[in-house]
Design a protein around this motif. Structure first.
Motif, PDB file in Angstrom:
ATOM      1  N   VAL A  65     -10.043   8.536  -5.983  1.00  0.00           N
ATOM      2  CA  VAL A  65      -9.741   9.815  -5.336  1.00  0.00           C
ATOM      3  C   VAL A  65      -9.734  10.957  -6.347  1.00  0.00           C
ATOM      4  O   VAL A  65     -10.304  12.023  -6.111  1.00  0.00           O
ATOM      5  CB  VAL A  65      -8.400   9.722  -4.581  1.00  0.00           C
ATOM      6  CG1 VAL A  65      -8.026  11.070  -3.993  1.00  0.00           C
ATOM      7  CG2 VAL A  65      -8.502   8.688  -3.477  1.00  0.00           C
ATOM      8  N   GLY A  94      -5.191  -2.112  -7.777  1.00  0.00           N
ATOM      9  CA  GLY A  94      -5.599  -1.281  -6.652  1.00  0.00           C
ATOM     10  C   GLY A  94      -5.121   0.150  -6.806  1.00  0.00           C
ATOM     11  O   GLY A  94      -5.839   1.097  -6.463  1.00  0.00           O
ATOM     12  N   GLY A  95      -3.916   0.331  -7.365  1.00  0.00           N
ATOM     13  CA  GLY A  95      -3.404   1.673  -7.598  1.00  0.00           C
ATOM     14  C   GLY A  95      -4.202   2.416  -8.651  1.00  0.00           C
ATOM     15  O   GLY A  95      -4.478   3.614  -8.506  1.00  0.00           O
ATOM     16  N   ARG A 116      -5.020  13.313   1.981  1.00  0.00           N
ATOM     17  CA  ARG A 116      -3.894  12.960   1.130  1.00  0.00           C
ATOM     18  C   ARG A 116      -3.402  14.139   0.308  1.00  0.00           C
ATOM     19  O   ARG A 116      -2.327  14.062  -0.294  1.00  0.00           O
ATOM     20  CB  ARG A 116      -4.267  11.786   0.230  1.00  0.00           C
ATOM     21  CG  ARG A 116      -5.309  12.087  -0.801  1.00  0.00           C
ATOM     22  CD  ARG A 116      -5.826  10.821  -1.448  1.00  0.00           C
ATOM     23  NE  ARG A 116      -4.790  10.088  -2.144  1.00  0.00           N
ATOM     24  CZ  ARG A 116      -4.881   8.793  -2.439  1.00  0.00           C
ATOM     25  NH1 ARG A 116      -5.944   8.111  -2.071  1.00  0.00           N
ATOM     26  NH2 ARG A 116      -3.921   8.194  -3.088  1.00  0.00           N
ATOM     27  N   LEU A 130      -8.285  -0.828  -1.150  1.00  0.00           N
ATOM     28  CA  LEU A 130      -8.573  -1.198  -2.528  1.00  0.00           C
ATOM     29  C   LEU A 130      -7.774  -2.413  -2.979  1.00  0.00           C
ATOM     30  O   LEU A 130      -8.282  -3.261  -3.732  1.00  0.00           O
ATOM     31  CB  LEU A 130      -8.303  -0.007  -3.451  1.00  0.00           C
ATOM     32  CG  LEU A 130      -9.283   1.159  -3.288  1.00  0.00           C
ATOM     33  CD1 LEU A 130      -8.783   2.401  -4.013  1.00  0.00           C
ATOM     34  CD2 LEU A 130     -10.661   0.774  -3.791  1.00  0.00           C
ATOM     35  N   THR A 141      -6.019   4.242   2.031  1.00  0.00           N
ATOM     36  CA  THR A 141      -6.981   4.041   0.956  1.00  0.00           C
ATOM     37  C   THR A 141      -6.529   2.930   0.019  1.00  0.00           C
ATOM     38  O   THR A 141      -7.324   2.072  -0.398  1.00  0.00           O
ATOM     39  CB  THR A 141      -7.169   5.339   0.154  1.00  0.00           C
ATOM     40  OG1 THR A 141      -7.479   6.405   1.048  1.00  0.00           O
ATOM     41  CG2 THR A 141      -8.302   5.199  -0.845  1.00  0.00           C
ATOM     42  N   ARG A 142      -5.262   2.925  -0.335  1.00  0.00           N
ATOM     43  CA  ARG A 142      -4.739   1.903  -1.236  1.00  0.00           C
ATOM     44  C   ARG A 142      -4.819   0.517  -0.602  1.00  0.00           C
ATOM     45  O   ARG A 142      -5.099  -0.472  -1.288  1.00  0.00           O
ATOM     46  CB  ARG A 142      -3.296   2.230  -1.626  1.00  0.00           C
ATOM     47  CG  ARG A 142      -3.182   3.373  -2.618  1.00  0.00           C
ATOM     48  CD  ARG A 142      -1.741   3.828  -2.776  1.00  0.00           C
ATOM     49  NE  ARG A 142      -0.861   2.764  -3.200  1.00  0.00           N
ATOM     50  CZ  ARG A 142      -0.622   2.452  -4.476  1.00  0.00           C
ATOM     51  NH1 ARG A 142      -1.215   3.154  -5.436  1.00  0.00           N
ATOM     52  NH2 ARG A 142       0.203   1.487  -4.796  1.00  0.00           N
ATOM     53  N   THR A 148      -2.904   8.118   1.926  1.00  0.00           N
ATOM     54  CA  THR A 148      -2.824   7.388   0.663  1.00  0.00           C
ATOM     55  C   THR A 148      -2.656   5.901   0.909  1.00  0.00           C
ATOM     56  O   THR A 148      -3.324   5.068   0.287  1.00  0.00           O
ATOM     57  CB  THR A 148      -1.653   7.913  -0.184  1.00  0.00           C
ATOM     58  OG1 THR A 148      -1.858   9.293  -0.461  1.00  0.00           O
ATOM     59  CG2 THR A 148      -1.527   7.140  -1.484  1.00  0.00           C
ATOM     60  N   ASP A 208      -7.438   3.360  -7.085  1.00  0.00           N
ATOM     61  CA  ASP A 208      -7.207   4.455  -6.144  1.00  0.00           C
ATOM     62  C   ASP A 208      -7.124   5.782  -6.874  1.00  0.00           C
ATOM     63  O   ASP A 208      -7.710   6.786  -6.449  1.00  0.00           O
ATOM     64  CB  ASP A 208      -5.907   4.195  -5.385  1.00  0.00           C
ATOM     65  CG  ASP A 208      -5.537   5.328  -4.456  1.00  0.00           C
ATOM     66  OD1 ASP A 208      -6.348   5.671  -3.587  1.00  0.00           O
ATOM     67  OD2 ASP A 208      -4.438   5.886  -4.607  1.00  0.00           O
ATOM     68  N   ALA A 239       0.815  -1.217   0.000  1.00  0.00           N
ATOM     69  CA  ALA A 239       0.000   0.000   0.000  1.00  0.00           C
ATOM     70  C   ALA A 239       0.842   1.257   0.000  1.00  0.00           C
ATOM     71  O   ALA A 239       0.377   2.331  -0.393  1.00  0.00           O
ATOM     72  CB  ALA A 239      -0.941   0.001   1.203  1.00  0.00           C
TER      73      ALA A 239
END
Length: 428
Positions: free
Chosen positions: A264, A256-257, A200, A221, A217-218, A214, A260, A109
């Motif tokens: 966001v 996931g990135g 963030r 996800l 959140t990552r 950050t 994200d 993450a």
């Protein structure tokens, strides 16, 4: 080319020495506890206008030296032409500044990357996954969803009126719900994700707050992607589609990135634009009537002018010079860092001789709110959809809406994404 005042240079030199003593192997942006005062002005505003220091910097040249850290110059770009040059020249400037994040790689993450901080071929490999989903034709499938979300939020405003906080119940709610539908996300704690989204970009605590927000959140996800791979449960949406179509070539961290960035980037910036855009319309009766009763072309023109004037993303992702290069007559060395002020570029007198004042009747042009070049925001068309639907719906449902108490307006203090923290309005 000019530099900052000697007193500012002295303070920056002391800061650099402290950083060097703290981390001999280089700068760790994620561990900075405060942004030095002399570097803050590109992230500050006086209500809707850039602070005078930003205009003063631009008056000395399109490119000025902001700082020098550990032998590396940090340049600030404020001119429109120079900004377009830097943002579009991917041969001379790179986006992969992950070497500035000392905690990179402790956990999946905490890995910095995604579209904003990668270069080709990695950037192109990731971007081609998202680009087909964000064309105008593909986004047309969201028209009904956007209209429904806007109508629901307008009903909610009316139910809680006549005095409400427009940021809470409209500016944030509309893009948040739209992006959740786009991604196909399950129900999440909205307050928690709103806090993480704002944190963030908030630099009041230096790099520590944004880095932690950050990563949080990552982490959510990335775990969501892993669970979806094991046992599909997500409804039809962008995230499930990416896993189904590209899961064999992208790992959980990469997907996931991407999610994200969409999540966001798709709600925090649009939330700022909706709230600040509504604030501008409350102050400008001409723009208000154009949005409320004008043709689609007139509405589009006002939206473009709002994007130029507000430009919530204050600075673009930092670039570094791949080789010695000259921009606007200023020579840069290989390895130098370059920060492009998008808000300053949009107010450049070379583009707008009226000093960039808001003019809803002006011909559209000069806005860099979505960036420029290879790294231009992939969700630009979705943001425009939300702005058009949201502002038209708001002005038609509540044509007499006004700010109820200007003294209660709260703007962000030091953030990459500028916005309102509260906008109290009287609906009728």
């Amino acid at each position: 080319m000019t530099t900052l005042l000697p007193s500012m240079r002295t303070r920056m030199r002391r800061t650099a020495l402290r950083l060097a003593a703290r981390r001999a192997e280089g700068i760790d942006v994620s561990s900075l506890r405060a942004v030095p005062a002399a570097w803050r002005f590109p992230l500050q505003r006086d209500a809707l206008d850039p602070v005078p220091a930003l205009a003063e910097a631009r008056s000395r040249g399109e490119v000025v030296r902001l700082a020098r850290l550990l032998g590396t110059d940090v340049w600030l770009v404020t001119g429109h032409a120079a900004a377009r040059t830097v943002l579009s020249d991917s041969d001379s400037f790179g986006n992969d500044v992950r070497h500035l994040f000392g905690r990179q790689g402790r956990t999946p993450a905490e890995q910095i990357g995604g579209l904003g901080m990668t270069d080709d071929p990695e950037h192109q490999r990731l971007r081609r996954v998202l680009t087909p989903e964000f064309t105008r034709r593909r986004l047309a499938r969201l028209d009904e969803a956007v209209s429904r979300v806007v109508a629901d939020c307008l009903d909610d405003l009316e139910a809680h009126g006549p005095e409400v906080d427009l940021v809470e119940r409209f500016g944030f709610a509309v893009p948040f719900r739209v992006i959740c539908e786009l991604l196909g996300l399950p129900e999440v704690d909205r307050d928690e994700f709103r806090r993480r989204g704002s944190a963030r970009f908030d630099l009041t605590t230096g790099g520590l707050g944004p880095f932690a927000a950050t990563a949080g959140t990552r982490e959510f996800l990335i775990d969501l992607v892993a669970r979806e791979r094991r046992s599909p449960f997500l409804p039809d949406g962008l995230l499930a589609g990416i896993i189904a179509q590209h899961g064999h070539e992208l790992d959980d961290v990469e997907i996931g990135g991407l999610a994200d960035g969409v999540f966001v980037g798709g709600y925090e910036t649009s939330a700022s634009m909706l709230s600040l855009g509504a604030y501008v319309l409350c102050r400008d009766p001409v723009a208000h009537e154009l949005v409320r009763t004008g043709s689609p072309e007139q509405v589009d023109a006002v939206v473009e002018e709002l994007l130029r004037y507000i430009c919530p993303v204050q600075v673009a992702f930092p670039r570094f010079a791949r080789r010695p290069v000259t921009v606007a007559g200023v020579p840069m060395s290989q390895g130098d860092l370059v920060v492009v002020s998008l808000s300053a570029a949009g107010r450049d007198p070379a583009v707008r001789p009226d000093r960039g004042d808001f003019d809803p009747l002006a011909a559209p042009g000069g806005q860099l709110a979505f960036g420029h070049g290879m790294h231009r925001c992939v969700g630009a068309e979705l943001a425009r959809m939300e702005l058009r639907a949201g502002l038209v719906g708001l002005t038609r449902r509540f044509p007499a809406m006004q700010v109820s108490d200007p003294a209660e307006l709260r703007f962000t203090e030091l953030s990459i994404v500028y916005g309102l923290e509260a906008l109290p309005v009287r609906l009728a």
